[in-house]
Structure formats: C-alpha cells, structure tokens
Design a protein around this motif. Structure first.
Motif, PDB file in Angstrom:
ATOM      1  N   PRO A  24       0.928  -1.235   0.014  1.00  0.00           N
ATOM      2  CA  PRO A  24       0.040   0.009  -0.113  1.00  0.00           C
ATOM      3  C   PRO A  24       0.863   1.347  -0.091  1.00  0.00           C
ATOM      4  O   PRO A  24       2.001   1.237   0.444  1.00  0.00           O
ATOM      5  CB  PRO A  24      -0.855   0.103   1.357  1.00  0.00           C
ATOM      6  CG  PRO A  24      -0.789  -1.474   1.610  1.00  0.00           C
ATOM      7  CD  PRO A  24       0.539  -1.921   1.190  1.00  0.00           C
ATOM      8  N   ALA A  25       0.367   2.260  -0.298  1.00  0.00           N
ATOM      9  CA  ALA A  25       0.950   3.654  -0.534  1.00  0.00           C
ATOM     10  C   ALA A  25       1.595   4.295   0.749  1.00  0.00           C
ATOM     11  O   ALA A  25       2.342   4.969   0.758  1.00  0.00           O
ATOM     12  CB  ALA A  25       0.133   4.762  -1.357  1.00  0.00           C
ATOM     13  N   LEU A  26       0.733   3.810   1.668  1.00  0.00           N
ATOM     14  CA  LEU A  26       1.020   4.286   3.223  1.00  0.00           C
ATOM     15  C   LEU A  26       1.198   5.736   3.427  1.00  0.00           C
ATOM     16  O   LEU A  26       2.390   6.104   3.921  1.00  0.00           O
ATOM     17  CB  LEU A  26       2.199   3.451   3.579  1.00  0.00           C
ATOM     18  CG  LEU A  26       2.432   1.891   3.632  1.00  0.00           C
ATOM     19  CD1 LEU A  26       3.620   1.374   4.034  1.00  0.00           C
ATOM     20  CD2 LEU A  26       1.133   1.574   4.625  1.00  0.00           C
ATOM     21  N   GLY A  27       0.031   6.400   2.851  1.00  0.00           N
ATOM     22  CA  GLY A  27       0.163   7.869   2.935  1.00  0.00           C
ATOM     23  C   GLY A  27       1.335   8.316   2.096  1.00  0.00           C
ATOM     24  O   GLY A  27       1.574   9.672   2.453  1.00  0.00           O
ATOM     25  N   GLY A  28       1.903   7.759   1.078  1.00  0.00           N
ATOM     26  CA  GLY A  28       2.803   8.520   0.194  1.00  0.00           C
ATOM     27  C   GLY A  28       4.299   7.949   0.573  1.00  0.00           C
ATOM     28  O   GLY A  28       5.413   8.465   0.100  1.00  0.00           O
ATOM     29  N   ALA A 196       0.154  13.737  -2.170  1.00  0.00           N
ATOM     30  CA  ALA A 196      -1.160  13.802  -2.962  1.00  0.00           C
ATOM     31  C   ALA A 196      -1.223  14.873  -4.001  1.00  0.00           C
ATOM     32  O   ALA A 196      -1.773  14.816  -4.898  1.00  0.00           O
ATOM     33  CB  ALA A 196      -2.089  14.217  -1.628  1.00  0.00           C
ATOM     34  N   SER A 197      -0.394  15.868  -3.791  1.00  0.00           N
ATOM     35  CA  SER A 197      -0.555  16.945  -4.947  1.00  0.00           C
ATOM     36  C   SER A 197       0.262  16.510  -6.143  1.00  0.00           C
ATOM     37  O   SER A 197      -0.166  16.960  -7.229  1.00  0.00           O
ATOM     38  CB  SER A 197       0.138  18.372  -4.151  1.00  0.00           C
ATOM     39  OG  SER A 197      -0.590  18.689  -3.226  1.00  0.00           O
ATOM     40  N   ARG A 198       1.574  15.963  -5.716  1.00  0.00           N
ATOM     41  CA  ARG A 198       2.246  15.377  -7.091  1.00  0.00           C
ATOM     42  C   ARG A 198       1.390  14.315  -7.792  1.00  0.00           C
ATOM     43  O   ARG A 198       1.192  14.230  -9.013  1.00  0.00           O
ATOM     44  CB  ARG A 198       3.564  14.691  -6.573  1.00  0.00           C
ATOM     45  CG  ARG A 198       4.332  14.228  -7.492  1.00  0.00           C
ATOM     46  CD  ARG A 198       4.061  13.080  -8.195  1.00  0.00           C
ATOM     47  NE  ARG A 198       3.903  11.940  -7.444  1.00  0.00           N
ATOM     48  CZ  ARG A 198       4.762  10.963  -7.026  1.00  0.00           C
ATOM     49  NH1 ARG A 198       6.106  11.067  -7.435  1.00  0.00           N
ATOM     50  NH2 ARG A 198       3.975   9.962  -6.282  1.00  0.00           N
TER      51      ARG A 198
END
Length: 295
Positions: A24-28, A196-198
């Motif tokens: 999972p991305a784990l919040g980036g 998230a922005s990226r």
C-alpha cells in the motif's frame, strides 16, 4: 541468532524488491521507497558479509535471493547498449535551480549541442533565460518554465497541471522533418507522507497527453517522480521513457552531487530514441537529462 537475522532480512529485501507495487502507498511513504528501489541492492553484499561472519551456508544462500531478484529487475538496465544510429532532434531538460546564480553557465554548457531545451525553476530576467535567448532563435516561457528551440515555435499556451497556477506549457515545434508537440512541465513536489499534490498533477498530465491528438509528442521536465515510482505508470505507457530505451545505466539526476534517483524525464511518442544520458548543471541541485530522437 545472526544467521536467523540474515535469513529474515534477505526474505524481506527480496519481497520488497519483487512485490513493491503490491505494498500500500502508506500515505505516500512507499512511493518514496520506490524512488530509491535500485539502491536496495546495496543490502546484498552486507547480508553476505553478515552470513560469512555467522559462518552459515543457509544464511549465505538466503542472502543471494535478493541479489537474484535485483539482477533480474535492474541487470538489463546496466547491460543495455544504446541503439544509436542517425537522429533528427537532440533535446534536453534541466531544473536550473531557483537560487542558482550560475544558471547561465549551466545552460550554456548543456544547450550547445541541443535543438530543444526545456528549463524549470526559471526566474524572470534571470541568467539562465538571458543566456538561452542568445543561443536560440525561438523561445516560449510561462511562469517558471520555458522552452528554447532552434526551430519555429507555434500554437503556444500555458497549462495548469492542477496546482492552481500555470507551471507547464504546450507548444508545437516545426522541425525540418515535421511538427512535434512539446510539453514542458514541473509537477508538484513529493515528500515522505506527502504525495497527494504530486499524484494529482501526474493525473492531470496524463489527461493532457490522452487528449492530445498529435502524432509526435514530447514531454520534458521535472516530474518529481522517479522512474521506479509507481506514479510513472500513469505516463509510461502511453509515453516511452528515452532513458529506459536508449540510456546507459539508471540516468540518476538528483541530487546533483551524488544522484540517487531520477525525477527529470524525457518522454515521447511517435519517434525513436537513439541515445540518452545525463549532463552536469553548474550550481543546480539537479543534473540535466538529454536525448537524441529520430523522427
């Protein structure tokens, strides 16, 4: 105890290498790990050394497992031979560094053999833009990004890649072999836990590419996304990475003193990459990405 630790760590490293896209991305956090993925190979000689200290054949055999996985994943990159052959267009992209007082020297060295150069982190009236204006007949700039060309530029427009202000552009370059649509982008930054922005700007870039009917298309810029980052799967495909096809090695561009990852990219469709590489950029924290293309 040491032998068991080596076995466990070997399994973990091999699993992360082979199955990183399943994590999972784990919040980036995971995409940042993916940006440094090739460097996990450094763990292999350390594990082998630990196995030797433990005098355990089982631990040594386990330590070889991540080495085999790494070789399968990245061996072709290190052994690849650029296809070479004739080319019609030489291009480059560089983040000149917003605080780089030597950016004029940087772009002069990079651009002298290029037909197109994309630049990011430009400052209004700064040394990079002034130098490039003396080297190229045509140019188009938007905010902090710009494109310089030896061939005529038309159909220009600024682009907002979901950041609320234009930090990208689109232009059509008329080369002797036909027109090429060129995008120059500087996407949002990515940091551990903050991608998230990226990710949103990457998705916006993909929508622009999908909606563009141009047969020949180039995307140049600092995408703040490493070649091994799962985010790049949003752009490659449908575009092809020049470094992955025609580069010699990984082509890391950041940080400039000791590059460990590649956020700067030359992506294309409708052309063939014959050679790709990296060039130093005086004073910048990025190195430049360069490539030769056959139309």
């Amino acid at each position: 105890m040491l032998s068991r630790v080596v076995v466990v760590m070997s399994v973990v490293v091999a699993a992360v290498l082979a199955g990183h896209q399943l994590v999972p991305a784990l919040g980036g956090v995971t995409p940042v790990l993916e940006s440094l993925l090739p460097w996990l190979g450094v763990a292999v000689p350390l594990l082998l050394a630990a196995a030797a200290v433990a005098r355990s054949r089982a631990a040594a055999a386990a330590a070889l497992a991540p080495g085999v996985v790494w070789a399968v994943m990245f061996g072709p990159t290190l052994l690849r031979t650029p296809p070479g052959g004739p080319h019609d267009l030489t291009v480059g992209t560089v983040n000149v560094g917003v605080r780089n007082n030597a950016s004029g020297d940087a772009v002069r060295a990079i651009a002298q053999d290029l037909d197109l150069l994309a630049a990011q982190e430009l400052t209004t009236g700064g040394p990079a833009a002034k130098q490039l204006d003396t080297m190229f007949r045509y140019h188009y700039t938007v905010s902090t990004v710009g494109l310089w060309s030896r061939y005529p530029i038309s159909d220009t427009r600024p682009l907002d890649v979901g950041m609320g202000w234009p930090r990208a552009l689109r232009a059509v370059v008329s080369t002797p072999k036909g027109k090429v649509t060129v995008y120059v982008m500087h996407l949002a930054s990515a940091r551990p836990g903050h991608t998230a922005s990226r990710d949103a700007s990457l998705a916006h870039a993909r929508r622009l590419v999908d909606a563009d009917p141009s047969r020949r298309l180039l995307l140049l810029g600092d995408l703040n996304t490493a070649t091994t980052d799962r985010g790049m799967h949003g752009l490659t495909p449908p575009l092809t990475d020049a470094q992955a096809v025609a580069g010699d090695g990984f082509g890391f561009t950041w940080p400039a003193r000791f590059p460990v990852t590649r956020p700067d990219h030359i992506l294309y469709r409708g052309m063939t990459a014959t050679e790709a590489g990296v060039a130093p950029a005086t004073g910048s924290d990025h190195r430049a990405a360069v490539a030769s293309l056959r139309l």
